[in-house]
Design a protein around this motif. Structure first.
Motif, PDB file in Angstrom:
ATOM      1  N   PHE A   1      -1.716   6.590   3.303  1.00  0.00           N
ATOM      2  CA  PHE A   1      -0.410   6.962   2.753  1.00  0.00           C
ATOM      3  C   PHE A   1      -0.547   8.041   1.678  1.00  0.00           C
ATOM      4  N   ALA A   2      -1.553   7.905   0.800  1.00  0.00           N
ATOM      5  CA  ALA A   2      -1.751   8.884  -0.271  1.00  0.00           C
ATOM      6  C   ALA A   2      -2.059  10.259   0.299  1.00  0.00           C
TER       7      ALA A   2
ATOM      8  N   LEU B   1      -4.690  12.973  -4.334  1.00  0.00           N
ATOM      9  CA  LEU B   1      -4.311  11.566  -4.334  1.00  0.00           C
ATOM     10  C   LEU B   1      -5.264  10.731  -3.492  1.00  0.00           C
ATOM     11  N   SER B   2      -5.771  11.314  -2.401  1.00  0.00           N
ATOM     12  CA  SER B   2      -6.680  10.561  -1.550  1.00  0.00           C
ATOM     13  C   SER B   2      -7.970  10.230  -2.290  1.00  0.00           C
TER      14      SER B   2
ATOM     15  N   ALA C   1       0.825  -1.209   0.000  1.00  0.00           N
ATOM     16  CA  ALA C   1       0.000   0.000   0.000  1.00  0.00           C
ATOM     17  C   ALA C   1       0.862   1.263   0.000  1.00  0.00           C
TER      18      ALA C   1
ATOM     19  N   ALA D   1      -3.475   2.322   1.834  1.00  0.00           N
ATOM     20  CA  ALA D   1      -2.961   3.167   0.745  1.00  0.00           C
ATOM     21  C   ALA D   1      -3.631   4.530   0.753  1.00  0.00           C
ATOM     22  N   LEU D   2      -4.893   4.589   1.190  1.00  0.00           N
ATOM     23  CA  LEU D   2      -5.601   5.863   1.272  1.00  0.00           C
ATOM     24  C   LEU D   2      -4.923   6.792   2.274  1.00  0.00           C
TER      25      LEU D   2
ATOM     26  N   ALA E   1       1.010   3.870  -3.239  1.00  0.00           N
ATOM     27  CA  ALA E   1       0.682   5.286  -3.068  1.00  0.00           C
ATOM     28  C   ALA E   1       1.844   6.168  -3.505  1.00  0.00           C
TER      29      ALA E   1
ATOM     30  N   THR F   1       1.779   6.727  -7.301  1.00  0.00           N
ATOM     31  CA  THR F   1       0.782   7.722  -7.710  1.00  0.00           C
ATOM     32  C   THR F   1       1.265   9.130  -7.413  1.00  0.00           C
TER      33      THR F   1
ATOM     34  N   TYR G   1       1.200  11.692   1.816  1.00  0.00           N
ATOM     35  CA  TYR G   1       2.133  12.109   0.763  1.00  0.00           C
ATOM     36  C   TYR G   1       1.668  13.416   0.109  1.00  0.00           C
ATOM     37  N   ASP G   2       0.370  13.483  -0.212  1.00  0.00           N
ATOM     38  CA  ASP G   2      -0.179  14.660  -0.888  1.00  0.00           C
ATOM     39  C   ASP G   2      -0.049  15.903  -0.018  1.00  0.00           C
TER      40      ASP G   2
ATOM     41  N   THR H   1      -7.170   7.505  -4.929  1.00  0.00           N
ATOM     42  CA  THR H   1      -6.948   6.223  -4.261  1.00  0.00           C
ATOM     43  C   THR H   1      -8.251   5.639  -3.746  1.00  0.00           C
TER      44      THR H   1
END
Length: 304
Positions: A253-254, A101-102, A20, A250-251, A24, A27, A257-258, A105
């Protein structure tokens, strides 16, 4: 002959969380390339080509060192799976340039729902009320994230929805491959075919990358290869219904990161839509687990 791995749920959960985080990350880098943060804006077709190129090189290098035993691959099934995966990845990379990104994802988590729907005509599966209810809940969350009337945001969400449909279709083919071939063989063949498909498509939009863009493309490929390896090995060590919920990380993490890289914070609509999708997807995963644990119905004996 492929020998199945021993079951290890704890290791499967850890591998899925790693997958995950890596997925992420790909992306995030695709968004940086597609929005011009690392140089001239790069087309999603070229980004996906770089993803397959460097993933193939990474997996090929590991395969050359470990020399796993290969069986005869089902090339038709691999080709269909790779084409769907390439389409899904390309659309996801394109969506990341338009929406947070969220959001992208979260919408991608609809792919198990679409896989369930497609399993009815393609695999002859029967779907009950609980799974249909879970699908309806998840799709409602996806509709919320499309933000009807939101201009480019709506476009990005629709791209992500189409990506989820393709990846859901890919899951049907992965089910047919799992248990037949080893993880390295599946990964190597998938990325080899994906590289061929993506290279043919990227020819029409090719531009020579700058050094930072080459580095980002290489990172996307390596991270995706690592994510695939982790996920395939997790699936080999636990049931899919157990593994799937951990990939929802992954949601998280995204979103992190974003926020750290682009300063994008999920708004109320994003939180509501993502929560509804996770509830629907979680209910679907729970129901799948219950169905697998339920004993088969006892059939009445036939007269002699």
């Amino acid at each position: 002959m492929f020998t199945p791995r021993d079951q290890n749920p704890a290791l499967a959960a850890l591998l899925t969380l790693c997958a995950a985080a890596f997925a992420a990350g790909t992306t995030l880098l695709a968004k940086a390339l597609g929005t011009g943060a690392l140089g001239p804006e790069m087309h999603a077709l070229q980004i996906s080509n770089g993803r397959f190129l460097f993933a193939f090189l990474a997996i090929g290098a590991v395969t050359a060192v470990m020399r796993p035993r290969f069986a005869r691959p089902d090339l038709k099934l691999h080709a269909a799976r790779s084409a769907l995966g390439w389409g899904g990845v390309t659309l996801m990379f394109a969506a990341a340039a338009f929406i947070p990104l969220s959001d992208a994802t979260a919408i991608s988590f609809l792919n198990p729902v679409f896989a369930m729907m497609l399993a009815i005509p393609l695999l002859g599966e029967t779907v009950g009320r609980v799974r249909w209810s879970a699908a309806a809940i998840a799709i409602l969350g996806g509709i919320i994230l499309t933000r009807p009337g939101g201009g480019v945001v709506e476009l990005g969400a629709m791209l992500a929805l189409c990506a989820a449909v393709l990846m859901g279709s890919e899951m049907i083919l992965i089910k047919r491959l799992s248990g037949r071939e080893g993880p390295f063989q599946i990964l190597l063949v998938n990325n080899a075919i994906g590289l061929l498909i993506s290279a043919c498509a990227a020819v029409f939009v090719w531009q020579w990358p700058e050094p930072r863009q080459w580095a980002a493309l290489a990172a996307i490929g390596v991270l995706m290869a690592a994510a695939q390896a982790c996920f395939v090995n997790a699936m080999a060590r636990a049931d899919a219904s157990f593994v799937a919920p951990f990939f929802y990380a992954a949601l998280v993490f995204a979103a992190i990161y974003d926020a750290l890289v682009f300063g994008v914070i999920p708004d109320v609509v994003s939180l509501i839509g993502a929560t509804i999708i996770l509830c629907g997807a979680g209910l679907l995963a729970w129901r799948e687990a219950r169905l697998k644990k339920s004993p088969p119905p006892v059939r009445p004996s036939q007269p002699g």
